[in-house]
Scaffold this active site. Structure first.
Site, PDB file in Angstrom:
ATOM      1  N   LYS A 142     -20.580 -19.660  -9.785  1.00  0.00           N
ATOM      2  CA  LYS A 142     -20.409 -19.386 -11.249  1.00  0.00           C
ATOM      3  C   LYS A 142     -18.868 -18.852 -11.141  1.00  0.00           C
ATOM      4  CE  LYS A 142     -20.615 -19.976 -15.581  1.00  0.00           C
ATOM      5  NZ  LYS A 142     -22.331 -18.693 -16.337  1.00  0.00           N
ATOM      6  N   TYR A 148       0.583  -1.533   0.084  1.00  0.00           N
ATOM      7  CA  TYR A 148      -0.236  -0.096  -0.256  1.00  0.00           C
ATOM      8  C   TYR A 148       0.886   1.195  -0.126  1.00  0.00           C
ATOM      9  CZ  TYR A 148      -4.339   2.725   0.757  1.00  0.00           C
ATOM     10  OH  TYR A 148      -5.280   3.349   0.617  1.00  0.00           O
TER      11      TYR A 148
END
Length: 754
Positions: free
Chosen positions: A98, A43
C-alpha cells in the site's frame, strides 16, 4: 487481483519480495549527506534550530520536516485482503504494498505500521499518539465493526486526516461509476432505487456516500447474510446496520431486487442469479464487487439482460472498481492543503472528479495501451483506467478545493492553476505508460522467439513471459537439455515450443532466404546453411524475417555487437530510419531517454538528428513531451571541443526539418538537467524545462554514462531497446536478469503491435 493470480506462481511472488534487499521499501535521504558540514546541518548542532522553531510554532513542522508528505499505513491484520485475520506481522507485505502505491501514484511517502492487538482501546491509544509524526493516517484491513469504532474515535482525537480505505476507497470509486451509469441511463439519483448486498465496512461506506450524493434513504435497501435489513429487525443487528434499516415488506435479496435500478454487491460469489437480474428495472446497473469472484459475472448478466451496465472489482472485465483510483490522490490533495480531516465534501468531490474524467476524451496513448481499442465514455467505460496519468491532476485538485470550501484546510491554495501544473510535474506519466504498454501486450499476445533457449535465465523468462499472458514463447535449443533444465527448476513448460536449429526441417528454406540476401556480399550457399545450423541468432532472425514468429529476443550469451551483427545479416533497417540503441532511465519518478547507447561509434550530424527524431517519436508514444538535449563535454561552444561541430550541425538539421519537439545543444549534463542554471547562464536556450531525451555524442560516452547510472545511480534502467529495424528484435545485456528479459520480450511484442 484475480487475473494476476493466474499470471504468476507462488515462487514468483516469493522471489519478488525476497530478491536483493528484502521487502518493497527503503528510506532515502532528500538532502546531501556527504561532508561534515552536511552532517552538522542534518543532525547536531544544526538540527536544533528547526526544533526550536517548531516548538515556537508547531505548524512549521510542515516546513522543516517531511510530515506534510508522509502517511502512516496502519493495520492489525484482522481482515487482510481475502485472507482473513492473519495477524499484524503477516499483514506487513500488504501494508508495504500500500505504501508503494502511495508513492507510485501520488508521490506520497507511506510508512507501514503493524499494530499487534485486536483490542480497540489498545489500537486507538497506539495510533493516537503518532499524530506528530505523520500528515495523515490510512487505516487498512481492519475487520468490522471494530473498524468503524477505531476510525471514528481517531478522527475525534487527531487533527490530521484519518481514512479507512477499505470503507471509503471502494465507496468513492463505486460512487463515481454510479454517477456515470445514472447519466448514461437518464436516471435521477433522487428517484433511483438501490439494493446493496453486504453490510460490512465497504458496503456501509458505499451506502453512506451514495446518500451523501443525493439518493434518499428510503430508496436504499441493504441486505446481509440474514436477508433485508428492515426496521424492527433484531437478529444480527448493530448500530451501523440499524442506521440503514428501512420500512419495507421485502425480506430477501430476490424480493428487494424486483424492480430495482441498481445493485451494489460487496458480499460473496454467486449471491445473485440471472433470474434476479431479469426482474430488475430496465437498463439495470449492476456493480458486483466481491473479490476475487463477483456475485454474478458480466457474462451471466449479459445472458439475461443485454441492456445492463456492469462493473466488478476485477481488472479482466470492463469498469473495474479499483481503490487505487482514489486513495493516493485523495491523500495528495488533503496533504497539500494540510486538511485536518477527510470529510464527506472531499469524498464526494473525489467521486465527481473521477466520474467527470471518464467523460473526457481519452488520450490516444492511454487508449492504445488498453488493447488498441479507443476508450469512449459509455456502458463499457464509466470508470477511468487505473493508469490514466490525468488522475494525478483531476482528483487531488478537486479534493483540495473541497477541503478549502468546507473549511478544513489549514493551508489554502492561492493559485489552483499553478497547483495543477505542480501536480502534473510530480509524476512522470511515462512509468504509467510503460505499464499500459504491458497491458496492451497482454491483450494482444504474440509469438516471441528466445534465441538462447538453453540458458537457465532465458528458460525462466520464457515461462514467466507465458505466465504473464504476454504471448507464446519459442525456445531455440536442444529439446532434451531444455526439458531437463525445466524439470530441475521445477517449471511447467509443457506447452512451450522448442526448435532445434540443427535438426529443423526449416533449415534449407532459411538458408535459401539468407543466400539471396548475402550472395553478393561474398557468401556461398554452404556458408549460409552453416550459419542457419550453427548460429541461433541467425536461425531465430530467419524465423522473424519469414513471418514465422513476431519478435526475437537474444543477448545474454554474446556481446551486443556480435548479436546485432548476426541479426543485421537477416533483418533490414526500417526505411527512413537508422538502427540505434535506446536506454530508458527511471530515477525518482522521472524518466529519461538516452540514445544511441549501442550501435553508432561516432555518429555524424545527420545520424544524430535521426536518432533524436526517432527517440522523440517513441517518447511521444508514451505520452511524454520530448525535450531533446544534444550532449557534450562543452556547452554552446565553451570550451571548444574537437568534432563538436557535428552536434551544432545536427541542431541545424532539425531546424531545417521543422520538427515539432523542443531541442537544443550542445550542452553538458549539468546544463541539460538543471533548468535554473541553464536559464541563468544560457537564456537563449530553446528548452522550456529539464531535458528528458539525452542524445549522446558517441558510443563511449553513452555506454559509460548509462552503466554508471545502472550500477551506482540507484536508477531503474530498461534497455537497450533496439530501434530502427524493420522487424522487432531486442538484444539484452549479457548480465540481464530474468525480469529484464521478460521486459525486453514484452517491449518487442509492443513493437510488433505498433
Amino acid at each position: 487481483m484475480a487475473d494476476n493470480k493466474k499470471s504468476m506462481t507462488d515462487e514468483d511472488a516469493l522471489v519478488f519480495h525476497a530478491q536483493g534487499r528484502p521487502g518493497k521499501l527503503e528510506i532515502s535521504a532528500t538532502k546531501p549527506l556527504t561532508t561534515q558540514r552536511d552532517l552538522s546541518l542534518a543532525y547536531s548542532p544544526g538540527v536544533a534550530i528547526p526544533c526550536l522553531r517548531i516548538e515556537e510554532d508547531p505548524s512549521t513542522a510542515y516546513d522543516y520536516t517531511a510530515k506534510g508528505n508522509v502517511v502512516a499505513v496502519i493495520s492489525n491484520g484482522t481482515a487482510v485482503l481475502g485472507l482473513g485475520s492473519i495477524g499484524a506481522l503477516a499483514s506487513k507485505p500488504v501494508m508495504e504494498g500500500k505504501a508503494v502505491l502511495f508513492k507510485r501514484f501520488a508521490d506520497v511517502d507511506g510508512i507501514d505500521l503493524e499494530v499487534d492487538t485486536t483490542d480497540v482501546d489498545e489500537f486507538v491509544n497506539a495510533v493516537r499518539y503518532l499524530g506528530p509524526s505523520f500528515g495523515g493516517i490510512n487505516l487498512e484491513d481492519i475487520k468490522a465493526p471494530e473498524c468503524f469504532i477505531i476510525e471514528q474515535r481517531l478522527r475525534e482525537l487527531m487533527d490530521i486526516p484519518v481514512f479507512h480505505d477499505d470503507q471509503h476507497g471502494t465507496a468513492i470509486i463505486a460512487a463515481a461509476g454510479l454517477l456515470n451509469a445514472l447519466d448514461l441511463t437518464n436516471r435521477d439519483i433522487k428517484t433511483t432505487k438501490l439494493v446493496c448486498n453486504g453490510a460490512g465496512a465497504a458496503a456501509i461506506a458505499c451506502v453512506e456516500l451514495v446518500k451523501a450524493l443525493g439518493m434518499p434513504s428510503e430508496n436504499v435497501i441493504m441486505c446481509d447474510s440474514k436477508g433485508v435489513i428492515y426496521q424492527g429487525r433484531e437478529e444480527g443487528m448493530n448500530q451501523w446496520k440499524s442506521a440503514h434499516a428501512v420500512a419495507t415488506k421485502d425480506r430477501t435479496l430476490q424480493e428487494a431486487l424486483k424492480g430495482a435500478d441498481v445493485f451494489f454487491g460487496l458480499s460473496v460469489k454467486g449471491a445473485v442469479t440471472g433470474k434476479m437480474v431479469k426482474e430488475m428495472a430496465d437498463q439495470p446497473i449492476i456493480f458486483a464487487m466481491a473479490n476475487p469472484d463477483p456475485e454474478i459475472t458480466p457474462d451471466e448478466v449479459k445472458a439475461v439482460r443485454k441492456d445492463a451496465i456492469i462493473a466488478t472489482g476485477r481488472s479482466d472485465f470492463a469498469n473495474q472498481v479499483n481503490n487505487v483510483l482514489g486513495f493516493p490522490y485523495i491523500f495528495r490533495g488533503a496533504l497539500d492543503v494540510r486538511a485536518s480531516t477527510i470529510n464527506d465534501e472531499m469524498k464526494t468531490a473525489a467521486a465527481r472528479a473521477i466520474a467527470e474524467l471518464a467523460r473526457e476524451d481519452v488520450p490516444d496513448e492511454v487508449a492504445a495501451a488498453y488493447g488498441g481499442t479507443k476508450l469512449v465514455y459509455g456502458p463499457d467505460y464509466i470508470i477511468p483506467a487505473p493508469f490514466d496519468p490525468r488522475l494525478i491532476v483531476a482528483v487531488p485538485g478537486a479534493v483540495a478545493q473541497a477541503a478549502m470550501d468546507s473549511g478544513v484546510a489549514a493551508k489554502p491554495i492561492i493559485d489552483m492553476e499553478r497547483y495543477r501544473q505542480e501536480l502534473k510535474q510530480r509524476l512522470d506519466p511515462t512509468a504509467g505508460m510503460l505499464n499500459l504498454i504491458f497491458s496492451k501486450v497482454r491483450s494482444n499476445p504474440r509469438r516471441v522467439t528466445f534465441a538462447e533457449g538453453e540458458e537457465e535465465r532465458v528458460i525462466r523468462a520464457a515461462v514467466a513471459f507465458r505466465n504473464a499472458g504476454y504471448g507464446y514463447p519459442v525456445l531455440i535449443g536442444r529439446e532434451d537439455r531444455i526439458v531437463k533444465k525445466m524439470e530441475e527448476l521445477g517449471l511447467d513448460g509443457g506447452d512451450i515450443e522448442i526448435q532445434n536449429a540443427k535438426l529443423s526441417h526449416r533449415n534449407e528454406k532459411y538458408a535459401e532466404f539468407l543466400y539471396k540476401r548475402l550472395q553478393r556480399k561474398g557468401f556461398m550457399y554452404r556458408d549460409c546453411l552453416h550459419q542457419v545450423n550453427q548460429d541461433r541468432n541467425v536461425f531465430a532472425s530467419c524465423m522473424l524475417a519469414l513471418n514465422e514468429t513476431d519478435a526475437v529476443v537474444t543477448g545474454i550469451t554474446r556481446h551486443f555487437h556480435d548479436s546485432f551483427d548476426a541479426v543485421q545479416r537477416v533483418i533490414d533497417t526500417k526505411k527512413g530510419e537508422v538502427p540505434m540503441g535506446l536506454m530508458i532511465i527511471v530515477s525518482r519518478g522521472r524518466t529519461y531517454f538516452v540514445a544511441d547507447t549501442s550501435i553508432h561509434d561516432t555518429p555524424d550530424a545527420e545520424t544524430l538528428a535521426d536518432i533524436s527524431e526517432q527517440t522523440a517519436t517513441f517518447a511521444q508514444s508514451l505520452g511524454l513531451e520530448p525535450r531533446v538535449a544534444f550532449m557534450s563535454a562543452s556547452s554552446f561552444g565553451n570550451p571548444s571541443i574537437v568534432k563538436s561541430n557535428r552536434i551544432s550541425e545536427a541542431v541545424q538539421i532539425l531546424n531545417d526539418r521543422r520538427v515539432s519537439f523542443e531541442f537544443d545543444g550542445e550542452m553538458s549534463p549539468s546544463v541539460a538537467l538543471n533548468s535554473e542554471q541553464r536559464e541563468r547562464l544560457y537564456p537563449f536556450c530553446k528548452l522550456s524545462g529539464d531535458a528528458n531525451i539525452l542524445v549522446m555524442p558517441g558510443l563511449h560516452s553513452a555506454h559509460i554514462a548509462t552503466r554508471l547510472l545502472q550500477e551506482i545511480g540507484k536508477c531503474t534502467v530498461i534497455g537497450p531497446l533496439v530501434m530502427g529495424m524493420s522487424k522487432p528484435v531486442q538484444i539484452v545485456q549479457t548480465g540481464a536478469s530474468v525480469n529484464d528479459i521478460v521486459n525486453a520480450a514484452a517491449l518487442a511484442v509492443h513493437d510488433a503491435l505498433r
